[in-house]
Motif scaffolding. Structure first.
Motif, mmCIF file in Angstrom:
data_model
loop_
_atom_site.group_PDB
_atom_site.id
_atom_site.type_symbol
_atom_site.label_atom_id
_atom_site.label_comp_id
_atom_site.label_asym_id
_atom_site.label_seq_id
_atom_site.Cartn_x
_atom_site.Cartn_y
_atom_site.Cartn_z
ATOM 1 N N GLY A 96 0.814 -1.208 0.000
ATOM 2 C CA GLY A 96 0.000 0.000 0.000
ATOM 3 C C GLY A 96 0.845 1.253 0.000
ATOM 4 O O GLY A 96 2.003 1.245 0.434
ATOM 5 N N LEU A 97 0.277 2.348 -0.517
ATOM 6 C CA LEU A 97 0.916 3.658 -0.526
ATOM 7 C C LEU A 97 -0.037 4.688 0.061
ATOM 8 O O LEU A 97 -1.231 4.693 -0.271
ATOM 9 N N HIS A 98 0.493 5.551 0.910
ATOM 10 C CA HIS A 98 -0.269 6.653 1.479
ATOM 11 C C HIS A 98 0.412 7.955 1.064
ATOM 12 O O HIS A 98 1.618 8.122 1.265
ATOM 13 N N GLY A 99 -0.333 8.870 0.493
ATOM 14 C CA GLY A 99 0.155 10.218 0.247
ATOM 15 C C GLY A 99 -0.622 11.171 1.134
ATOM 16 O O GLY A 99 -1.862 11.132 1.153
ATOM 17 N N PHE A 100 0.071 12.009 1.894
ATOM 18 C CA PHE A 100 -0.649 12.840 2.858
ATOM 19 C C PHE A 100 -0.056 14.235 2.973
ATOM 20 O O PHE A 100 1.071 14.505 2.540
ATOM 21 N N TYR A 101 -0.842 15.103 3.582
ATOM 22 C CA TYR A 101 -0.429 16.483 3.836
ATOM 23 C C TYR A 101 -0.574 16.760 5.320
ATOM 24 O O TYR A 101 -1.606 16.440 5.924
ATOM 25 N N ALA A 102 0.471 17.346 5.916
ATOM 26 C CA ALA A 102 0.448 17.673 7.345
ATOM 27 C C ALA A 102 0.028 19.127 7.520
ATOM 28 O O ALA A 102 0.799 20.046 7.212
ATOM 29 N N PHE A 103 -1.198 19.342 7.975
ATOM 30 C CA PHE A 103 -1.638 20.698 8.290
ATOM 31 C C PHE A 103 -0.854 21.236 9.483
ATOM 32 O O PHE A 103 -0.618 22.435 9.604
ATOM 33 N N SER A 104 -0.479 20.315 10.374
ATOM 34 C CA SER A 104 0.422 20.580 11.494
ATOM 35 C C SER A 104 0.988 19.228 11.892
ATOM 36 O O SER A 104 0.620 18.194 11.314
ATOM 37 N N GLU A 105 1.887 19.199 12.868
ATOM 38 C CA GLU A 105 2.393 17.905 13.317
ATOM 39 C C GLU A 105 1.318 17.101 14.036
ATOM 40 O O GLU A 105 1.471 15.905 14.264
ATOM 41 N N ASN A 106 0.211 17.745 14.378
ATOM 42 C CA ASN A 106 -0.888 17.058 15.070
ATOM 43 C C ASN A 106 -1.985 16.572 14.134
ATOM 44 O O ASN A 106 -2.768 15.704 14.511
ATOM 45 N N LEU A 107 -2.085 17.138 12.933
ATOM 46 C CA LEU A 107 -3.194 16.814 12.037
ATOM 47 C C LEU A 107 -2.671 16.526 10.636
ATOM 48 O O LEU A 107 -2.024 17.383 10.020
ATOM 49 N N LYS A 108 -2.966 15.322 10.143
ATOM 50 C CA LYS A 108 -2.534 14.902 8.808
ATOM 51 C C LYS A 108 -3.710 14.248 8.090
ATOM 52 O O LYS A 108 -4.439 13.447 8.683
ATOM 53 N N ALA A 109 -3.887 14.569 6.826
ATOM 54 C CA ALA A 109 -4.952 13.996 6.003
ATOM 55 C C ALA A 109 -4.335 13.414 4.747
ATOM 56 O O ALA A 109 -3.419 14.002 4.160
ATOM 57 N N GLY A 110 -4.836 12.255 4.329
ATOM 58 C CA GLY A 110 -4.213 11.614 3.185
ATOM 59 C C GLY A 110 -5.160 10.774 2.351
ATOM 60 O O GLY A 110 -6.339 10.605 2.668
ATOM 61 N N ILE A 111 -4.589 10.261 1.251
ATOM 62 C CA ILE A 111 -5.266 9.303 0.387
ATOM 63 C C ILE A 111 -4.442 8.015 0.392
ATOM 64 O O ILE A 111 -3.248 8.026 0.694
ATOM 65 N N HIS A 112 -5.099 6.921 0.078
ATOM 66 C CA HIS A 112 -4.432 5.620 0.155
ATOM 67 C C HIS A 112 -4.801 4.764 -1.043
ATOM 68 O O HIS A 112 -5.943 4.789 -1.527
ATOM 69 N N TYR A 113 -3.820 4.003 -1.526
ATOM 70 C CA TYR A 113 -4.087 2.973 -2.528
ATOM 71 C C TYR A 113 -3.246 1.752 -2.192
ATOM 72 O O TYR A 113 -2.059 1.870 -1.858
ATOM 73 N N GLY A 114 -3.850 0.570 -2.274
ATOM 74 C CA GLY A 114 -3.123 -0.669 -2.027
ATOM 75 C C GLY A 114 -3.724 -1.821 -2.791
ATOM 76 O O GLY A 114 -4.822 -1.711 -3.357
ATOM 77 N N GLN A 115 -2.990 -2.946 -2.815
ATOM 78 C CA GLN A 115 -3.493 -4.162 -3.447
ATOM 79 C C GLN A 115 -3.193 -5.369 -2.579
ATOM 80 O O GLN A 115 -2.184 -5.405 -1.857
ATOM 81 N N GLU A 116 -4.090 -6.360 -2.656
ATOM 82 C CA GLU A 116 -3.915 -7.655 -2.006
ATOM 83 C C GLU A 116 -4.119 -8.751 -3.037
ATOM 84 O O GLU A 116 -4.905 -8.596 -3.969
ATOM 85 N N ASP A 117 -3.434 -9.869 -2.862
ATOM 86 C CA ASP A 117 -3.549 -10.996 -3.782
ATOM 87 C C ASP A 117 -4.070 -12.206 -3.003
ATOM 88 O O ASP A 117 -3.355 -12.788 -2.198
#
Length: 234
Positions: A81-102
């Motif tokens: 899986g990969l997570h790309g995120f943005y830190a609004f501060s060191e306390n708050l982070k929001a991101g998107i995720h994509y992954g695969q399972e077999d």
């Protein structure tokens, strides 16, 4: 596939506009787990090995996860899986995720959004994603909340809730605790209930995880089904 292309394009564009000297490896973790459940009155076990690493470039971050689950039936289920995120501060982070399972030749993608928030002794993580069959017509959604409270520098308590709907109708809830050593080593215990409302079955689930965290660790949990719905697949 279109979702994968969009996320990959976003990641490439982000890296292309970021000076290489700004890239910083911020942390990671490795772990092994033993999960035990009692579906149908029989004790079943799942062994899991995995790891994560995180890069930071300014307020942006990229986290990568890999794991492999070995079910009692002998099936090996690799995931990434990969997570790309943005830190609004060191306390708050929001991101998107994509992954695969077999799952025995059938691939499934996990695509969604996630949020991590820390305040005082509390660490909260919320997520929502779609689990979609790349080789069949499977389609399910999973949402959940993880909450951890630090009692002191060594011990913390946590609770987890995850709910799936669509081609799955499952709820998992659990509690646990973690011992942290200043070296980065940790031992985590979990106990919970897995309720498969489609099959009319439920089970008690227990897990022991031993691992090592280095640097600042990672921001988000793995997003594969067996991590968010412990006992899934047994």
């Amino acid at each position: 596939m279109k979702q994968q292309i969009k996320i990959s394009t976003l990641g490439i564009a982000l890296l292309a506009t970021t000076p290489l000297h700004a890239l910083e490896f911020s942390g990671g973790e490795v772990f092994v787990s033993r999960l035990t459940d009692d579906f149908s009155g029989a004790t079943e076990q799942t062994d899991i090995i995995g790891g994560s690493g995180e890069l930071r470039f300014g307020a942006f971050g990229l986290q990568a996860d890999v794991s492999n689950r070995n079910f009692v039936a002998g099936d090996n289920i690799p995931s990434w899986g990969l997570h790309g995120f943005y830190a609004f501060s060191e306390n708050l982070k929001a991101g998107i995720h994509y992954g695969q399972e077999d799952w025995n030749g059938f691939r499934y993608s996990n695509t969604g959004v996630e949020l991590a928030y820390q305040r005082g002794a509390w660490d909260l993580e919320a997520y929502f994603y779609e689990d979609h069959g790349l080789d069949d017509d499977w389609d399910s959604t999973v949402g959940g909340l993880n909450a951890e409270f630090g009692l002191n520098e060594q011990f913390s308590l946590h609770g987890n809730l995850a709910v799936s709907s669509g081609d799955d109708d499952i709820i998992y809830y659990g509690i646990g605790g973690t011992w942290h050593h200043r070296s980065g080593a940790f031992v985590r215990l979990d106990a919970g209930r897995f309720d498969d409302r489609d099959r009319g079955e439920d089970a008690s689930v227990f897990a022991l995880r031993v691992g090592f965290e280095f640097g600042n660790g990672v921001t988000f949990s793995h997003r594969n089904l067996n991590e968010n719905l412990p006992g899934y697949g047994n």
